[in-house]
Design a protein around this motif. Structure first.
Motif, mmCIF file in Angstrom:
data_model
loop_
_atom_site.group_PDB
_atom_site.id
_atom_site.type_symbol
_atom_site.label_atom_id
_atom_site.label_comp_id
_atom_site.label_asym_id
_atom_site.label_seq_id
_atom_site.Cartn_x
_atom_site.Cartn_y
_atom_site.Cartn_z
ATOM 1 N N SER A 92 18.440 17.859 -4.494
ATOM 2 C CA SER A 92 17.585 18.594 -5.790
ATOM 3 C C SER A 92 17.129 17.582 -6.967
ATOM 4 C CB SER A 92 18.539 19.629 -6.302
ATOM 5 O OG SER A 92 18.838 20.610 -5.818
ATOM 6 N N TRP A 93 15.932 17.710 -7.571
ATOM 7 C CA TRP A 93 15.425 16.818 -8.365
ATOM 8 C C TRP A 93 16.313 16.332 -9.625
ATOM 9 C CZ3 TRP A 93 14.323 16.590 -13.501
ATOM 10 C CH2 TRP A 93 13.190 15.587 -13.863
ATOM 11 N N GLY A 94 16.652 15.303 -9.889
ATOM 12 C CA GLY A 94 17.788 15.183 -10.965
ATOM 13 C C GLY A 94 19.003 14.876 -10.651
ATOM 14 N N ARG A 137 21.230 7.495 -9.357
ATOM 15 C CA ARG A 137 21.833 8.652 -10.257
ATOM 16 C C ARG A 137 20.968 9.823 -10.622
ATOM 17 N NH1 ARG A 137 26.530 6.893 -11.020
ATOM 18 N NH2 ARG A 137 26.914 4.521 -11.255
ATOM 19 N N GLN A 138 19.655 9.899 -10.681
ATOM 20 C CA GLN A 138 18.837 10.961 -10.892
ATOM 21 C C GLN A 138 17.767 10.655 -10.081
ATOM 22 O OE1 GLN A 138 18.732 10.944 -15.334
ATOM 23 N NE2 GLN A 138 19.482 12.781 -15.298
ATOM 24 N N VAL A 139 17.598 11.315 -8.874
ATOM 25 C CA VAL A 139 16.590 11.392 -7.987
ATOM 26 C C VAL A 139 15.115 12.010 -8.568
ATOM 27 C CG1 VAL A 139 17.908 10.746 -6.065
ATOM 28 C CG2 VAL A 139 17.071 13.118 -6.599
ATOM 29 N N ASP A 140 14.093 11.372 -8.367
ATOM 30 C CA ASP A 140 12.696 12.072 -8.565
ATOM 31 C C ASP A 140 12.218 11.987 -7.354
ATOM 32 O OD1 ASP A 140 11.535 9.794 -8.488
ATOM 33 O OD2 ASP A 140 11.508 9.380 -10.824
ATOM 34 N N VAL A 172 13.532 15.196 -1.643
ATOM 35 C CA VAL A 172 13.618 15.659 -3.155
ATOM 36 C C VAL A 172 13.115 16.829 -2.997
ATOM 37 C CG1 VAL A 172 13.601 15.114 -5.512
ATOM 38 C CG2 VAL A 172 14.285 13.207 -3.942
ATOM 39 N N GLN A 173 13.476 17.991 -3.722
ATOM 40 C CA GLN A 173 12.980 19.152 -3.828
ATOM 41 C C GLN A 173 13.352 19.892 -5.117
ATOM 42 O OE1 GLN A 173 13.975 21.150 -0.412
ATOM 43 N NE2 GLN A 173 16.282 21.548 -0.909
ATOM 44 N N THR A 251 7.770 26.762 -13.198
ATOM 45 C CA THR A 251 7.940 25.578 -14.069
ATOM 46 C C THR A 251 7.401 24.292 -13.367
ATOM 47 O OG1 THR A 251 9.781 24.432 -15.372
ATOM 48 C CG2 THR A 251 10.247 24.910 -12.820
ATOM 49 N N ARG A 252 7.312 23.424 -14.361
ATOM 50 C CA ARG A 252 6.544 22.088 -13.783
ATOM 51 C C ARG A 252 7.585 20.858 -13.904
ATOM 52 N NH1 ARG A 252 1.245 21.023 -12.639
ATOM 53 N NH2 ARG A 252 0.572 18.878 -12.996
ATOM 54 N N VAL A 253 7.657 20.297 -12.743
ATOM 55 C CA VAL A 253 8.628 19.144 -12.819
ATOM 56 C C VAL A 253 8.091 17.781 -11.959
ATOM 57 C CG1 VAL A 253 11.018 18.363 -11.747
ATOM 58 C CG2 VAL A 253 10.508 20.679 -12.224
ATOM 59 N N SER A 254 7.696 16.648 -12.957
ATOM 60 C CA SER A 254 7.249 15.772 -12.505
ATOM 61 C C SER A 254 5.921 15.935 -11.859
ATOM 62 C CB SER A 254 8.015 14.777 -11.384
ATOM 63 O OG SER A 254 9.179 14.540 -11.859
ATOM 64 N N GLY A 255 4.896 16.412 -12.761
ATOM 65 C CA GLY A 255 3.638 16.922 -12.441
ATOM 66 C C GLY A 255 3.382 17.757 -11.151
ATOM 67 N N ARG A 256 4.531 18.535 -10.679
ATOM 68 C CA ARG A 256 4.219 19.493 -9.525
ATOM 69 C C ARG A 256 4.732 20.746 -9.907
ATOM 70 N NH1 ARG A 256 6.497 16.505 -4.069
ATOM 71 N NH2 ARG A 256 5.713 14.671 -4.429
ATOM 72 N N ASP A 257 4.309 21.903 -9.577
ATOM 73 C CA ASP A 257 4.281 23.260 -9.923
ATOM 74 C C ASP A 257 5.332 23.995 -8.882
ATOM 75 O OD1 ASP A 257 2.761 23.191 -12.491
ATOM 76 O OD2 ASP A 257 0.941 23.520 -11.159
ATOM 77 N N PHE A 258 6.166 24.734 -9.445
ATOM 78 C CA PHE A 258 7.196 25.468 -8.725
ATOM 79 C C PHE A 258 7.448 26.994 -9.065
ATOM 80 C CE2 PHE A 258 7.974 20.843 -8.080
ATOM 81 C CZ PHE A 258 8.303 20.833 -6.704
ATOM 82 N N SER A 259 7.613 27.901 -8.180
ATOM 83 C CA SER A 259 7.738 29.171 -8.478
ATOM 84 C C SER A 259 9.057 29.744 -7.809
ATOM 85 C CB SER A 259 6.490 30.070 -8.232
ATOM 86 O OG SER A 259 5.628 29.731 -8.960
ATOM 87 N N SER A 260 9.935 30.490 -8.781
ATOM 88 C CA SER A 260 10.917 31.097 -7.843
ATOM 89 C C SER A 260 10.125 32.324 -7.014
ATOM 90 C CB SER A 260 11.752 31.705 -8.953
ATOM 91 O OG SER A 260 11.347 32.839 -9.493
#
Length: 281
Positions: A92-94, A137-140, A172-173, A251-260
């Motif tokens: 997972s991201w982070g 430590r914190q992957v992106d 990473v997802q 939500t948007r993480v590192s410039g990418r959009d994600f939906s539940s």
């Protein structure tokens, strides 16, 4: 190295001499030959060698000509290291990702380098014995992909590097859990009343939005999340508002959009009130 001669004059000695170095050894012949053993070679032993035979006949010393030379090269052979990924291949991201690089060698005191195949990530760490652990430590998203490692060490003033390890990969997802939609008011509401629904998600990815959607109707509303939840309020319901609803988180993480995924649905119904006035004719 073995030196031999075809002669009838036995009982002599052989001398092994390094051409361009200082190594020299003389041994008594065993018959017409002698075996020279260098028990632990280092780089100074590399090069060309020749041998000669010396013997004494009737009180006089005689020496053969030089043999043809033979050459010895000394090098350090490092085996291919092994790279392992103790953590999950889907990260997972982070989160933190660890990779372990190890090598089976007697040449200690070196360093390991971890290199991303198709990206810019590169890290060099001192070996702890014959291995080391690399920690991101914190992957992106930039960290995802394939990696290999190599071992570097210095022996007698010379640098040596192993071949590359086989590669390992991780991806990473952003995984969003299914949100929970709850009805904060009664399941049966009167026409014109207020209805509230709350949507909640358990996630580290804050700053997103919630969308409330009617399943078989046109009602749709989007609200910024307050932390990990949002409250939707329909101030005056009418019959069109009745039915089932679900919510989703975006939500948007590192410039990418994600939906539940969609939440489970909740339902409410709307009923009217009839007032009857009776008069006298």
């Amino acid at each position: 190295m073995s030196c031999s001669i075809s002669t009838q004059y036995l009982g002599g000695t052989f001398t092994l001499q390094q051409l361009s170095g200082s190594y020299r050894e003389t041994k008594a012949a065993s018959g017409t030959s002698a075996v020279f053993t260098i028990r632990q070679v280092d780089f100074t032993h590399g090069g060309s060698y020749y041998c000669q035979y010396q013997t004494r006949v009737s009180g006089r010393d005689f020496t053969s000509s030089h043999s043809d030379s033979v050459s010895l090269s000394v090098h350090v052979t490092l085996p291919k290291p092994v790279l392992t990924l103790p953590t999950e291949r889907n990260s997972s991201w982070g989160q933190q990702v660890q990779m372990n690089c190890s090598i089976s060698t007697q040449y200690l005191g070196g360093t390991f380098t971890l290199q991303q195949l198709s990206g810019s990530y590169r890290e060099t760490k001192a070996a702890s014995g014959t291995s080391t652990v690399f920690t991101i430590r914190q992957v992106d998203f930039a960290h995802g992909g394939s990696y290999y490692c190599q071992y570097q060490t210095r022996v007698s003033g010379r640098n040596f590097t192993s071949s590359r390890s086989d590669s390992v990969s991780f991806f990473v997802q952003v995984t969003l859990p299914k949100p929970v939609l709850t009805l904060r008011t009664e399941r049966v509401s009167s026409w014109g009343q207020q209805v509230q629904m709350s949507c909640f998600i358990s996630t580290q990815y804050l700053g997103g939005t919630f969308t409330l959607q009617q399943l078989s109707g046109s009602y749709r509303e989007r609200k910024a999340a307050s932390g990990t939840s949002a409250v939707f309020t329909i101030r005056q319901v009418d019959f069109a508002h009745g039915g089932s609803y679900y919510c989703q988180y975006q939500t948007r993480v590192s410039g990418r959009d994600f939906s539940s995924s969609r939440s489970d649905s909740v339902s409410f119904s709307v009923q009217g009130e009839m007032l009857m006035n009776c008069g006298h004719l």
